[in-house]
Every structure is written in C-alpha cells, then in structure tokens.
Enzyme design. Structure first.
Site, short mmCIF file in Angstrom:
data_model
loop_
_atom_site.label_atom_id
_atom_site.label_comp_id
_atom_site.label_asym_id
_atom_site.label_seq_id
_atom_site.Cartn_x
_atom_site.Cartn_y
_atom_site.Cartn_z
CB ILE A 1 1.68 -5.00 1.92
CG1 ILE A 1 0.28 -5.62 2.10
CG2 ILE A 1 2.47 -5.08 3.23
CD1 ILE A 1 0.32 -7.09 2.42
CB CYS B 1 -20.64 2.37 -4.13
SG CYS B 1 -21.86 1.38 -5.00
CG HIS C 1 6.22 -6.15 2.55
ND1 HIS C 1 5.44 -7.18 3.00
CD2 HIS C 1 5.98 -6.01 1.23
CE1 HIS C 1 4.74 -7.65 1.99
NE2 HIS C 1 5.04 -6.98 0.90
#
Lengths: 418, 485, 121
Positions: B49, B412, B51
């Site tokens: 993340i 995948c 932030h």
C-alpha cells in the site's frame, strides 16, 4: 491474424479431446484439436504406470501407450492437431475462438465447440497449512512430471498428503526411483484410492498409511525440514489434541484433489457446484447449445477409460449437431438422492440414446442398491466406495419407461442393503 | 578530486531507491545485498500500500516522509516502469463508538496536509462498495492512497541504478564496518563482507530486519529493533472486484489493522496480523493457525463474500519495529555512517522521499561538500513487456518479431517464454526471481503447470543443471539429483 | 508352529479381507468369497508377482527418459534388482513403443519393453 473455419473445434488434447476429435472426423466432418502444450496426450504422457485401457481396449496399458493409440487414430483419420495454441477468449455470439499461437493470433470459427480442458491440481497454498514456505513442496503431478519427463528427483525423503490414486502412485514411483517415502496421510477415515494401489504402492514397500491424519504445519528455512502430522476426529473433523508429531522429510507431495478448469466459459455456461464442473446432458451438451464438454472439466473421473467414453459421446453428439443444426431440446434434471456425490450427466434428454451415468458414492457400503426414479429401476452394486465411481448404463428401455411414467426429474439414490 | 565512495547495505525498497538517487551524482556507489535478488526481505511481504499519510503522528519522522512520498509515487513508478494505481482508501467504523476516531483522522489529515479526505456515511459507502458489511456506520475516505508492486520497485530501481553506474553485489553479507580516526574524528573506512572489503567514505544502513546488527558493527547508538510478524491470505482474481478501494478497519493499539486490499495484478489480499516477536526470531516468516484465523475472522466481519475456497496462498512478512514506532533516519556519531532504518509502515510510501533526503541532505552533510550532478543520468527504466496486458494486435506484433512471445508458459497469468528469458537475461537465476519479476506462478495453480517449464528455461538459458536451480537462497534447491545418471 | 497373515484381495473391487495361515508347506485361506481370492492369496504367499514400470535413460532424444514396463508380472523379490539393471542402460533415440530393452530378465522369460515414443531431438 489468421482465420480458420472448421466444423468442430476441440479445446484440449488430453484423453477426452482426442476421443471426441476422432469421432467427429470419422463422421466426415472437419475437426481441429487445439492444445496449449507442445503435444497431445495431456497428463497421460507422464503417467508411466499401468492400468489404463482395461475397459476400452481390454488391455492393461501405460499412459503413454494409451495416448499413443489415440494419437495414431487421430493421424490416420485426419484430425488436425494445432499445438502450442492458447485460447484467449470465446465469442459466444459469433461462435469464434480467439487464440495466440507461435505465429500470432488465430481466430477459429466453428459450428460446434467441445471443451475438454481437464482439471488442475489443488495447490499447497489453497490448503492454508501454517508454517514456512520452503522449497520441497510439490503437487503430485508436478513431481511426476519432473521425475518421468525431466529426469530429476524432487528430494531424498518424502511424505505424501492425500491417499487418492495419484498420491499412491507417486509414493511407489518415488520409492522405485530412489527416494525414501516415510508415509501417506489421509484426512478421511478411509483411503482415497483403489485397494489395488494400496497393496501395490504402499504395502509392497512397507509405506505406512495414516488415516484420519493430516499435515498441520510445514517447517524449513530454505528447503523443507519437517512436517507436523495430527490426527483428526472422524466425527468432528477437528484435530485431536496432543496427537501432533513431527516427521523429518525434505519433500512433501500433495495429492489433495483436482479442480475442473472452465475459466474460459464459466461466465456463460452453467457450472454445477458439487461437481465443480460444467453441467452436461446425456449428449455431452452444456447449457449452451453449440458447446459440448467431456472429461475432468465436467467431473473428476477415476479411470481414463470413462473419460474416453465421455469424449466419444460428446464427439458423436457434436457431429449430430453439425448435421442437424440442433439436438432435441427438452431435458429433465437428474436429482441427487441419498449418498450421491459427484454425478454426471446432470440433465437427460429422454428421447436420446442410452448413456452411462457416472456416480461417486458418498460413503463406503459393502452392498448397495442404486435406485433410479425411486425404484423404477434398481442396480445392485458390491463394495461401493467413494474412491471408485459407479457406472450405470441407462438403456433405451429405461429412458422410455421414464418418459412413459411422466417423471419430471430422474432421482438417483444409493442405499446400503444387507 | 577522487569520487567519494558510498556503500549501501540492503537492496530492499529503501536501499535500492537510495542507491538510484545517489547515482544521479558523481559518486562511486556499491549496493550490497545478502539475498540472491533485490526486494526479497521485508519489501516482498507486506500490504503493497502507498499510504495517504493521514494517520501519522504529525511530530513523527514518518509524517515528514509519507505524504511527500505519496506525492512523488506516481512519477517514481512511471520512471521505473512499475505499476501503481491510486485507488483510494477507506477507514471504516463498524460501531458508533468507532466514529469519533474517524473525526480524529480528519483532523490529523489536515495537519499533515493530506488533501481531499472526507467522512462518508454508511449509505454512501455501500453505494460505492456493495460488498461492505451492512454493519458499517461510516468511513474516512482518502483519495490519495494507492497500491503498487513493492519488490518490482526494488528490482527496477536497482536495474535503473546499474544502468547509471551502480555496482550491485548479491549474496554478500556485511560482517563488519571498519573505522579509524581521520583528522581526530572516528570515520568509516569501509564494509567488510563475507567475500570482500569495500572501501567507503559513506555507508548507508538499509538493512531492514538486520539494521540493528549493522549499527552494532558501526558501534553507534543502538536501535531497539524487533520483528513484527504480519500474516496474510491471498485470494483468487475471481474476488479481485470484491472491493474497489483499500479497506482499513478502525485500528487497534498495535497496527493499522487487518485489511482487505486489491492487489495490483487483480487479486485480493487480506491481512496482516500484528505479532511482536523477540529479536532472535527475525527469520521467522512462518504463518500460524491463530494468525490465519484472525485474518479470516476480522476481514469477514468487514467485507461480504470472502470465499476462502478461492485462497491462492498464505504467507507472513516481518516488519522492523521499534518502541518509538518510527523511522530511524540520520547521521550518527560515526562519521560517514548513515541510518535509514526501522522502515515499518509507511516505509514503502516514504521510499522516494527518503531517497531524496538522504542524497540531497544527509550525504552532503556527512561528506561536508555538495553533491555534483552526473551528466547523462537517465532516470527512466523501460517497462517490462507484458504481452498479455496489451491489446491482442500489439501482442501479435511481438510474436512476429520473436515467436517465443507466442509460447505461453504460465497459463494462469498468460506469461510467455520470452518474458522468462528476459528475466533471466536481466540476472534472474532462481525460481523466485523469475516469479517475482514476471508474475509467472503467481496465479491460481501456483506453478502446477509452469514450474517444470520455468526450471527448464532457467536451465537452458543459464546452463545450470535443473538440480542446481534454487527457489531463492542457498539450500533451497528445488530438486535433488537425477533419476537416471 | 504357524504363521498368520492378513491380506486384502485385489482380484476384484470387493477387496475381501483374507486370513492366511501358513503351516510349513500347508497354506489355508479363509475370508474369501470366491476361488480367485483363494488363488490370489496362495500366489501372494508363495510367489508374489508384480508388473513393474519405470524409466531408462535416452540420449539424443526429445526427452531424457523413455518409460518402460515388464511384459508380464515378475517375482516381487526381483523388483529392485530390475530397477538397478535399468539404471545401467542408456539408449539412443529414436526408441519406439514395444522395443525390447531387456530380453528375458534373469531367465524369467519376461522382457522389459519401451512404452513411450522418443524421437530424435
């Protein structure tokens, strides 16, 4: 972009796809089989053990031999095999399949599509087993490929989790090829594979089988160093306190289930939540009238012979569809009654031809009666167990009977009897 | 004038960013990394993340660098060819008693200069995020938060730095900081590793979980570091659209809490827990039953339809934490020895800002002279080619150039043979290195189909026998020997 | 002086639990439902046999190994001997299904045959 028109397009060159493709060309239609790997054969290429073909060829063959027979048939009869072809998307409206190949995009237009995309192995991550993530943890199929196709051993000392046939076969294979296999653990209170494999893969090599046991932790910094085994209560399925013990191994082989692969079509083709595969009728037809399916992507089978039969059925039906442009529409539902787990087909056109119903029983029974439509027709089966699918032939007579009696659904029960 | 020599210890997201920045200037920069690849320590296993920076204590070091880093992040990722998405974040209150906290966040955001933050009511939240639990009372919305690929930042920074003159040494462990008195001041002489000695005028400590060990070698004021474990569960791309933004709960005393966050490649990540460990346990990246249960329980109470049968993998990461819960950045009593340590959250976000501070403020202060900019520094790294993310026609053009772009190895994620070869050409020698650079094996089958092929390609391209190929570090060989010799 | 053994019959899917008692050269089988079970138990005790599948090394081929099988079940006690013999063998591509790798292994009259087509690289 390359554009190719065909009568039938078969996606997947494993056992089901090869059988389906042969049926189509035998009836005089163009069949193109697309395979994402270098060659056809699918998982048969790495299954070098015996036991394939007892039903279909009345012979005991190894996987590569079984695949070879179909490859010969495909060549002789003119199936066009396109390998190293990867399907990007399926255009449902225009019946076009877009693929990427080593020469660029290839778009196939087809009258009928047969999905034979098989299943994948349930990976370690999906089990959420706590501990480390070292090297040395393999699914059985990956270990099998390394050993039989690449000439490399996964480790020195192994433990197998899961007593399905794949796990048992690998326990023997690794032992024969020079590893020490410390044991096989099975979460259920009964083995997952055939009795014959318990004897020939475990007993023969003094490999212990621990039932109601599973792996609850893996440890190792860079390479696996040990696993923790725990017993599980048969009723509550919870870990038995103080039953944990550590086993030192550098390899963990997982044989914990196969998952049908239908990502290409599952957004618009019906999937059964218990089979986890495409819902098909006795024609091998899916909920999309131009799409047929056969093999492990419909339901996970035990014997490749059954997959071949399903593939043949789908190929035959697909050919009918090419010829007529349509197949009888009205189908009735197959309903799961007592002790019925995975079952296929799940819809039946009662005007269709005889077919085989494949059922995985929910529990072991010494003697059982399979009942169709609440006793309309019964079949006695001995030594029923979840590890072995039951095959029931639904004859034209039975179909007629079902029609005549006006059954709105075909209920299937398996009841234990004395 | 002789070029000043700088040694950076640790090629995580901090050390690689600093090394790259330093290459703008006329320095002789060497980056030492104990692992086989950059970004494989703390950088590899976190929430990825970027932030917003609203919740850092305005007096903290973190606050200085987080908002600044966030501002710089888009440009930073564009230069390096790394993915970044500004998807925003919600801190959600699921009880009225949690609502005052949101107001506190709003106040802190203003002090920290974070723009665009708002408090939304339950109705608004449920309109924007249909899978949030009906128990939601309100949420603090921050539009500037985002997600990225942390290990790729480290790998890409190193690559770009090398193109600009950086020397990087993998599998080298620093074992001592040599020092002596120069003009009456104790100063660094260099770094002794298990393989070499590197002369240095400046040594920058970016050693993550081992930063305190490096400080001990330097003999300067110790950093009270301990590892804090965070366990995660990664879910299938089929759940990738469950939420559109980063979902935080109102945190508890220990950490920002257990979150639900989309991943940059379309999956869903839930976690982390926060378990403080003793210093000795800084290699313990194992998950636990308790930890995983906590993750499940908490996230399922916040977001609906979390289907555990779609688990792709579980993992744990360690963050270097101090009692002060803050970064340790600065000069020390040892001339030339600079810390960029205790990079707990929001370390990733702060990386670009910290790298500027180190190169523009601390290094000049340490060496007592201004840095001379180097001509010809090129900050741009060409983004890795990912054919599967391109329109089909563009992918086809690549195939026509080299048909190995038409051979899909990781089914995948649709990763081609050529991408794997490129990764090996750029230095990937281990399976993890290939995986983290290309995303091969990251998908739902977890290498079930592609691992043998990846091993084969690495073997073919490097000449390494398959049984010599490691997963990551020494002793992690995937295979043991031949079946038939 | 008797020896007792419990074995699972694999002659058919029922898998009867067989109880075998060995008294010198006399073997008694109980628990079987049919004659096949009795025969299986008898053979398992006196002369257990197995079909063996494994691999041999191939050089110059599209694969490094060719899979092989015994043409019939060999005495179980020869199993690891056979594997050891297979370790000594290196074949040159191409090899074809049905090719003989070992003829009449240890005078059993049983051959080892190739089960995979391996073309030249």
């Amino acid at each position: 972009m390359n554009e190719i028109k065909t009568d039938a397009l078969i996606i997947g060159g494993g056992a089901a796809g090869m059988a389906a493709a042969v049926e189509v060309v035998e009836r005089g239609y163009r069949a193109i089989l697309i395979e994402r790997d270098e060659s056809t054969g699918g998982v048969l290429n790495q299954c070098i053990h015996n036991g394939f073909g007892l039903h279909v060829f009345k012979k005991e063959l190894t996987g590569p031999e079984y695949a070879h027979l179909f490859q010969k048939q495909m060549n002789q009869k003119g199936v066009e095999i396109h390998s190293n072809v990867f399907v990007l998307e399926i255009d449902r409206k225009n019946k076009k399949v877009t693929t990427m190949t080593r020469s660029g995009i290839c778009e196939y237009s087809t009258k009928v599509l047969i999905m034979c995309t098989g299943a994948r192995e349930r990976p370690f991550g999906n089990l959420r087993i706590p501990g480390d993530r070292p090297a040395g943890i393999f699914t059985a199929g990956v270990a099998q490929k390394f050993v039989n196709l690449m000439n490399v051993l996964p480790g020195k000392k192994a433990f197998v989790l899961g007593s399905g046939d794949i796990g048992l076969i690998m326990a023997r294979r690794l032992t024969l090829e020079g590893m020490k296999v410390m044991g096989v653990a099975e979460l259920m209170p009964y083995p997952g594979g055939l009795a014959r494999n318990i004897v020939q893969c475990l007993d023969d090599f003094d490999i212990p089988l621990y039932l109601s046991t599973s792996v609850t932790k893996v440890s190792g910094k860079n390479r696996l160093e040990s696993i923790t085994l725990c017993e599980f209560d048969r009723e509550t399925r919870e870990a038995v306190p103080f039953s944990a013990r550590e086993v030192e191994v550098d390899t963990l082989i997982l044989s914990v289930g196969l998952i049908p692969q239908n990502e290409l079509v599952e957004d618009f083709v019906k999937v059964d939540s218990i089979n986890r595969g495409l819902t098909v009728d006795n024609y091998g037809r899916t909920s999309e009238e131009w799409i047929f399916a056969a093999g492990n992507n419909v339901a996970v089978y035990d014997l490749v012979d059954f997959v071949t039969l399903e593939g043949k059925n789908a190929g035959q039906s697909a050919s009918e569809y090419i010829k007529e442009g349509i197949l009888p529409k009205k189908t009735v539902k197959v309903a799961r009654g007592l002790n019925v787990g995975v079952i296929t087909p799940l819809r039946v056109c009662t005007y269709g031809q005889p077919f085989t119903l494949f059922i995985r029983p929910g529990k072991s029974m010494k003697k059982a009666v399979v009942s169709i439509c609440g006793g309309l027709k019964t079949f006695v089966k001995m030594a029923v167990k979840p590890a072995e699918m039951i095959d029931i032939t639904v004859s034209s007579d039975l179909l007629e009977n079902i029609r005549a009696k006006g059954f709105e659904e075909i209920k299937v029960d398996i009841e234990e009897v004395e | 004038m002789d070029k000043k020599k700088i040694v950076v210890i640790g090629a995580g997201v901090i050390g690689s960013a600093i090394s790259r920045e330093l290459c703008r200037y006329d320095f002789d920069v060497t980056l030492l990394e104990k692992n086989t690849e950059a970004g494989m320590g703390v950088t590899k296993a976190n929430s990825a993340i970027v932030h917003g920076g609203y919740d850092d204590d305005p007096q903290s070091v973190r606050a200085r660098f987080c908002a600044a880093g966030n501002d710089m992040f888009e440009g930073y990722c564009t230069e390096l060819g790394v993915d970044f998405k500004r998807i925003g974040s919600y801190v959600l209150a699921f009880a009225e008693s949690e609502m005052p906290y949101l107001k506190e966040l709003q106040k802190k955001a203003i002090v920290n200069g974070i723009k665009g933050c708002e408090i939304h009511d339950a109705a608004t939240i449920l309109r924007r995020e249909e899978n949030i639990s009906d128990e939601v009372c309100g949420g603090f919305w921050c539009p500037t938060a985002g997600i990225t690929e942390p290990w790729m930042l480290a790998i890409a920074s190193v690559e770009n730095a090398v193109a600009n003159g950086l020397k990087v040494r993998y599998e080298e462990n620093a074992i001592d900081i040599k020092k002596s008195e120069k003009n009456g001041v104790l100063s660094v002489d260099g770094v002794l590793t298990d393989k070499n000695f590197y002369e240095a005028d400046v040594v920058i400590n970016c050693a993550g979980l081992y930063a305190d060990t490096i400080v001990e070698m330097a003999g300067t004021q110790n950093i009270d570091l301990h590892p804090r474990k965070g366990e995660y569960i990664l879910l299938d791309k089929k759940l990738g659209n469950l939420v559109n933004t980063i979902i935080f709960p109102v945190p508890d005393k220990k950490s920002k809490g257990i979150l639900v966050v989309p991943t940059i490649d379309g999956g869903l990540l839930i976690g982390p827990t926060a378990e403080d460990l003793d210093r000795e346990r800084r290699e313990e990246t194992s998950t636990t039953q308790n930890g995983l249960n906590q993750v499940v329980e908490k996230t399922m109470s916040m977001v609906k339809k979390i289907d555990l049968s779609l688990t792709v993998k579980t993992f744990a990461g360690l963050r270097p934490e101090t009692p002060q819960k803050d970064f340790v950045i600065g000069l020390t009593a040892l001339k030339g020895f600079i810390n960029a340590a205790a990079m707990r959250s929001p370390g990733l976000t702060s990386a670009p800002a910290i790298s500027k501070y180190i190169s523009q403020v601390l290094v000049p202060e340490s060496i007592g002279e201004n840095c001379r900019e180097k001509a010809g520094f090129n900050p741009v790294r060409k983004k890795d080619v990912r054919p599967a993310t391109l329109p089909a026609e563009d992918w086809e053009k690549l195939v026509k150039e080299d048909d190995r772009y038409g051979n899909i190895v990781c089914l995948c994620n649709k990763i081609t043979e050529m991408e794997i070869i490129e990764a090996v050409k750029k230095g990937a020698r281990t399976v993890d290195s290939v995986k983290f650079r290309t995303r091969a094996s990251f998908g739902r089958c977890q290498g079930g189909f592609c691992l043998p092929k990846i091993v084969e390609i690495i073997s073919r391209e490097t000449g390494l026998e398959p049984e010599k190929i490691r997963l990551s570090e020494n002793g992690s060989e995937i295979l043991i020997g031949k079946v038939r010799i | 002086m008797g020896n007792k053994k419990e074995i699972t019959c694999i002659a058919c899917p029922i898998g009867c639990s067989l109880h075998v008692e060995i008294n010198g050269s006399e073997i008694t089988v109980t628990g079987n439902r049919c004659k096949r079970g009795e025969n299986y138990a008898f053979n398992e005790i006196t002369n257990p046999r197995r079909t063996v599948t494994s691999n041999v090394k191939v050089v110059g081929g599209e694969f490094p190994l060719a899979s092989v099988k015994t043409s019939d079940a060999i005495p179980k006690k020869m199993l690891f001997d056979l594997i050891e013999s297979l370790r000594e063998i290196t074949l040159k591509a191409p090899v074809h299904i049905g090719d003989t790798v070992i003829k009449n292994f240890r005078d059993t009259g049983i051959d080892v045959l190739i089960t995979r087509e391996v073309g030249k690289k």
